[in-house]
Design a protein around this motif. Sequence first.
Motif, PDB file in Angstrom:
ATOM      1  N   GLN A 125      76.843  34.963 -39.691  1.00 38.87           N
ATOM      2  CA  GLN A 125      78.023  34.574 -40.103  1.00 38.87           C
ATOM      3  C   GLN A 125      78.669  35.750 -38.885  1.00 38.87           C
ATOM      4  O   GLN A 125      79.562  34.315 -38.694  1.00 38.87           O
ATOM      5  N   PRO A 126      78.672  36.480 -38.591  1.00 39.92           N
ATOM      6  CA  PRO A 126      79.751  37.019 -37.598  1.00 39.92           C
ATOM      7  C   PRO A 126      80.263  36.277 -36.537  1.00 39.92           C
ATOM      8  O   PRO A 126      80.711  35.838 -35.524  1.00 39.92           O
ATOM      9  N   SER A 127      78.311  36.150 -35.438  1.00 47.36           N
ATOM     10  CA  SER A 127      78.109  34.609 -34.626  1.00 47.36           C
ATOM     11  C   SER A 127      78.736  33.875 -34.495  1.00 47.36           C
ATOM     12  O   SER A 127      79.660  33.056 -33.901  1.00 47.36           O
ATOM     13  N   ILE A 128      78.604  33.103 -35.415  1.00 45.99           N
ATOM     14  CA  ILE A 128      79.282  31.878 -36.252  1.00 45.99           C
ATOM     15  C   ILE A 128      80.919  32.110 -36.148  1.00 45.99           C
ATOM     16  O   ILE A 128      81.350  31.456 -35.488  1.00 45.99           O
ATOM     17  N   SER A 129      81.267  33.168 -37.140  1.00 45.93           N
ATOM     18  CA  SER A 129      82.264  33.308 -36.719  1.00 45.93           C
ATOM     19  C   SER A 129      83.336  33.359 -35.262  1.00 45.93           C
ATOM     20  O   SER A 129      83.973  32.696 -34.887  1.00 45.93           O
TER      21      SER A 129
END
Length: 301
Positions: free
Chosen positions: A32-36
């Motif tokens: 999720q952090p990478s997608i954000s």
Amino acid sequence: MANLDISDLLILKEIHRSGSITRSVEHIGLSQPSISIRLNHLRKHFGDALFVRTSAGMQATPRMEGLLPKIEQALELLAPIGADAPFDPGTSTRTFRLGLAQVAQMALLPELVALLNQCAPGLRVESVELGPHTSKQLEAGEVDVAIGYPTELQAGVYQQRLMTEQYACVARCDHPRLGDSLSMHEFLAEEYVSVDAPATVHARLDKVLEERGIERKVKIKVSSLLGIGQMITSTNLLAILPSRVARTLEHDASIKVLKLPFSLPSYDVCQYWHERYHHEPGHIWFRQTIFETFLDMPLPA
């Protein structure tokens, strides 16, 4: 655009589909952090928020809605060929072209056609003669798969062994001088019909006999196996043929198969195809069907 890759387009498509960064994680394969982080990068690139939080989840902006058709088009263009359209032999009406030695036409093609009629009734098969130009025909797509013993192969041609073959002798059943066996004296005394086909295994036979100092009395040379059975039954001539062809001719009660009075090396029968079509789904299915049908087919008794 140099800073974008296909995963960025997948992120935009998946967030639009799921309405959530969290739910898009399992389909994209990023945290999720990478997608954000990637989404923020995309917002800067396009100069737009792209998605905003609402009571119904992440909703696309008008700018993002306008991008979606182009994203779909780009993903379709970049997708692996055939990935979304697997080959279905049960419904296909495709035509496959086989380059076959005459031996394979007589001994293998009938069995392959019978199998295809069951599992792929809409398919068509065209058989062309195996010859010195087979490699170029495979490269050009004029022939899908070749089966036999070609003498020359160019770079880029794959080969896969199917079976092992050996030689046998045939004669008419009521031959006036021969019984059910063949001695070396009888072999040298009789006359023969020989197949003169430079790009086939028959040329290999002539070379092996010459290397071993075995000289046949060749009465007739022909360029094809066509009609050789009738020639054997109507004369006292003998012929040395691949064992599977010999057994096929033996179905005619007028022809008998005799073991040669000397040993000859066996040889492999292979299938061949060009690397241009190595990953094409229909081509893969066709090659695999041939492989499973003929792999290590027992030599005729």
